[in-house]
Design an enzyme around this catalytic site. Structure first.
Site, PDB file in Angstrom:
ATOM      1  CB  SER A  40      -0.999  -0.167   1.523  1.00 16.18           C
ATOM      2  OG  SER A  40      -0.497   0.297   2.639  1.00 16.18           O
ATOM      3  N   GLY A  77      -2.800  -3.982   1.051  1.00 13.85           N
ATOM      4  CA  GLY A  77      -2.407  -5.263   1.837  1.00 13.85           C
ATOM      5  C   GLY A  77      -1.065  -6.722   1.855  1.00 13.85           C
ATOM      6  CG  ASN A 108       0.957  -5.817   4.111  1.00 15.54           C
ATOM      7  OD1 ASN A 108       0.584  -4.976   5.202  1.00 15.54           O
ATOM      8  ND2 ASN A 108       0.686  -4.838   3.277  1.00 15.54           N
ATOM      9  CG  ASP A 188      -5.223   4.165   8.209  1.00 15.16           C
ATOM     10  OD1 ASP A 188      -3.792   5.183   8.619  1.00 15.16           O
ATOM     11  OD2 ASP A 188      -4.587   3.563   6.505  1.00 15.16           O
ATOM     12  CG  HIS A 191      -2.036   3.291   4.745  1.00 10.77           C
ATOM     13  ND1 HIS A 191      -3.436   2.352   5.453  1.00 10.77           N
ATOM     14  CD2 HIS A 191      -1.314   1.964   4.177  1.00 10.77           C
ATOM     15  CE1 HIS A 191      -3.071   1.449   5.252  1.00 10.77           C
ATOM     16  NE2 HIS A 191      -1.966   0.818   4.667  1.00 10.77           N
TER      17      HIS A 191
END
Length: 213
Positions: A40, A77, A108, A188, A191
């Site tokens: 991402s 992801g 991740n 969030d 990011h």
């Protein structure tokens, strides 16, 4: 005789101008194609088209005099295992192979607390696959979150320099210090927003340009 000399001078002049134009054409910016292969962070998660890492990096490199084309091959992801699975067909889908690949994966894995040795194995396989196609590799190092405990942090952070030494490739920190502070992240809290990506790109470009030269 004078008429002949004047006629020759008239005919030679356009040829000289043409030669100057040809010389000017040679002095064009250096061109390079870069594959941004990651998760991402390279995919520009949560950002409008054109605001993510790849397009911002392309703009930054062009401002440095490099006629760069940066291909966005980030998938939000993705773990290192998933990146390893899709690397081959990603390269096969391109019309031409890139000159350089920025390999940005592992974040991740860390968020899932996966074994760092597995991450290292997957990254190593991707580096070898890229080098087998004569693509220069730049490894982007993702730092482990400090709340995972000192043993895990030490093991995970050691993965990237170890790979750099093993394969003789440059390892660049992907996230500069302070990039996670308030105002640089999406809601969030994970990011980077546009300004956050801009800070990442600015720091990354400063280290990447000397390698491309």
């Amino acid at each position: 005789m004078l008429r002949i000399l004047l006629l020759l001078a008239f005919l030679v002049a356009p040829l000289s101008a043409g030669g100057a134009q040809e010389t000017a054409k040679v002095a064009e910016p250096r061109g390079v194609t870069i594959l941004a292969f990651g998760d991402s962070l390279t995919a520009g998660y949560g950002l409008a088209e054109g605001l993510g890492f790849a397009p911002q990096l392309e703009d930054a490199l062009r401002r440095e005099g490099l006629a760069a084309t940066v291909i966005d091959a980030g998938v939000s992801g993705d773990t290192s295992a998933q990146g390893r699975e899709r690397l081959g067909w990603t390269l096969d889908s391109l019309e031409e192979l890139p000159d350089v690949a920025i390999l940005e994966l592992g974040g991740n894995d860390m968020l899932r607390a996966l074994d760092p040795s597995v991450t290292e194995e997957n990254l190593a396989a991707m580096i070898e696959a890229l080098q087998a196609r004569e693509i220069e590799v730049v490894l982007a190092a993702i730092p482990a979150a400090r709340n995972y405990g000192p043993d895990y942090v030490a093991a995970f952070d050691a993965v990237y320099p170890a790979l750099g030494e093993r394969y003789g490739i440059p390892v660049l920190p992907f996230v500069p210090e302070g990039a996670s502070r308030a105002g640089l992240l999406l809601p969030d809290g994970v990011h980077p927003n546009f300004e956050g990506v801009k800070q990442i790109v600015t720091a990354f470009t400063a280290r990447l340009v000397p390698l491309l030269d």
